[in-house]
Design an enzyme around this catalytic site. Structure first.
Site, PDB file in Angstrom:
ATOM      1  N   GLY A 134      -0.527  -5.955   7.385  1.00 31.76           N
ATOM      2  CA  GLY A 134       0.659  -6.772   7.574  1.00 31.76           C
ATOM      3  C   GLY A 134       1.670  -6.569   6.459  1.00 31.76           C
ATOM      4  CD  GLU A 135       0.933  -8.511   2.403  1.00 31.84           C
ATOM      5  OE1 GLU A 135       1.157  -7.555   1.634  1.00 31.84           O
ATOM      6  OE2 GLU A 135      -0.003  -9.310   2.232  1.00 31.84           O
ATOM      7  N   GLY A 136       4.660  -5.839   6.451  1.00 35.32           N
ATOM      8  CA  GLY A 136       5.589  -4.735   6.620  1.00 35.32           C
ATOM      9  C   GLY A 136       5.076  -3.391   6.175  1.00 35.32           C
TER      10      GLY A 136
ATOM     11  CB  VAL B 285       4.397  -4.238   1.547  1.00 38.83           C
ATOM     12  CG1 VAL B 285       4.569  -5.534   0.753  1.00 38.83           C
ATOM     13  CG2 VAL B 285       5.732  -3.786   2.124  1.00 38.83           C
TER      14      VAL B 285
END
Length: 358
Positions: free
Chosen positions: A322-324, A101
């Site tokens: 994940g993590e946006g 990200v």
């Protein structure tokens, strides 16, 4: 007993302006590119116009990635490919610019904010702006105990509300929302199963770093046991978050609801943000009108949550980190929709007649 009345959000949250959306549709019909030929970009542009109450739609100029972080006690059962209590390593990678990200955010020029709600590390090891909202160190093991006390759940929820206000007050015009957690997908699966009335095996996925079959069976058993503890408190959403959620999930839920109050559009990332959105929908049925499903991560609980909220993911590219990161990849699509809606020229009368004759 909590002093927080979640029912207030039902009255505070309004839908995006339907009249403005109709004006945006009418404007789109007059543009040189035939309506409908841009697919979902047309729909996105009209949605943004309604959210902004502006025709033509304004460009997305101040987006931000907001990540809520926490460790979950259930990870100690071996339900994650990462060691229990190691989410702080992921946070440091984000802060150091060494995560997916972070790379994407640099490329797109989008700032990233990390909010520690329940990391299992000493708070002094992270910057003050990251840890100032922390509620506790780690969350309880939800298969046998509550994740939080009710007071902690309220504090985490209020922290999420405060972060949403901070972002709105600073001029953020769209949020890409994600989580940084170890064990968070297990808690998210429990919430989705409880709210959708399904069994553990239907919602249990393999996480961002895929687990093997034995770990999946352990995870499924943990979801099943936590689900038994969740069902008696389904009528109280704050108690539900305290029982089988976690400080990060409670904060995300508060953030989502207050963002809808402040009319800040939010792009949802993975199963954790989707599960919290589902809790938010149970609190205030109009709230999902302010959210976009950024991507399909392949987690079954995420798919079920999006289906329940009638949200169709913008992208399906198999990003599970994940993590946006997956939702951030949808940001250029949203920005493109805004640009096309605002900048395409109008058709001349002759061109319009020609188009109608086709």
């Amino acid at each position: 007993m909590s002093s927080l009345n979640l029912d207030d959000f039902t009255d505070l949250i309004e839908r995006p302006d339907g009249g403005v959306r109709r004006d945006a549709e009418a404007r789109r019909e007059r543009q040189v590119v035939p309506p409908g030929s841009l697919g979902r970009l047309d729909e996105l542009g009209e949605w943004l116009a309604a959210a902004q109450a502006a025709v033509p739609v304004r460009a997305i100029e101040r987006p931000r990635v907001v990540l809520f972080a926490g460790d979950h006690g259930v990870a100690g059962l071996g339900v994650s490919a990462r060691p229990a209590g190691s989410a702080d390593d992921l946070v440091r990678a984000v802060l150091d610019g060494a995560s997916a990200v972070s790379v994407l955010a640099r490329r797109l020029g989008v700032p990233v904010r990390v909010v520690d709600m329940a990391l299992d590390c000493e708070p002094e090891s992270l910057p003050d702006e990251v840890v100032r909202h922390r509620v506790r160190r780690g969350s309880g093991r939800i298969d046998v105990e509550d994740a939080l006390t009710l007071e902690e759940a309220e504090a985490a929820f209020r922290a999420g509300v405060a972060v949403a206000d901070e972002e709105a007050d600073s001029g953020t015009d769209l949020v890409v929302l994600g989580d940084v957690s170890v064990g968070g997908t297990t808690a998210a699966a429990v919430l989705v199963a409880a709210l959708c009335g399904t069994d553990a095996s239907v919602v249990t996925g393999r996480g961002g770093r895929a687990i093997d079959d034995l770990a999946w069976m352990r995870k499924c058993a943990a979801v099943r046991d936590a689900l038994r503890r969740a069902r008696p408190v389904l009528g109280d959403q704050l108690q539900l978050l305290a029982t089988v959620g976690g400080a990060d999930l409670a904060a995300i839920t508060g953030f989502l609801l207050q963002s809808a109050v402040r009319k800040t559009p939010v792009v949802l990332d993975g199963v954790v943000s989707a599960a919290c959105a589902l809790v938010g929908q149970r609190v205030a049925f109009r709230a999902p009108d302010w959210w976009l499903a950024g991507q399909s991560s392949g987690e079954p609980a995420q798919a079920k949550a999006f289906d329940r909220m009638a949200l169709e993911p913008l992208l399906s590219h198999g990003v599970t980190v994940g993590e946006g990161a997956g939702a951030l990849l949808a940001l250029p699509l949203v920005q493109a929709a805004a640009a096309l809606a605002a900048e395409l020229p109008f058709a001349s009368a002759d061109a319009a007649e020609g188009l109608s004759a086709e």
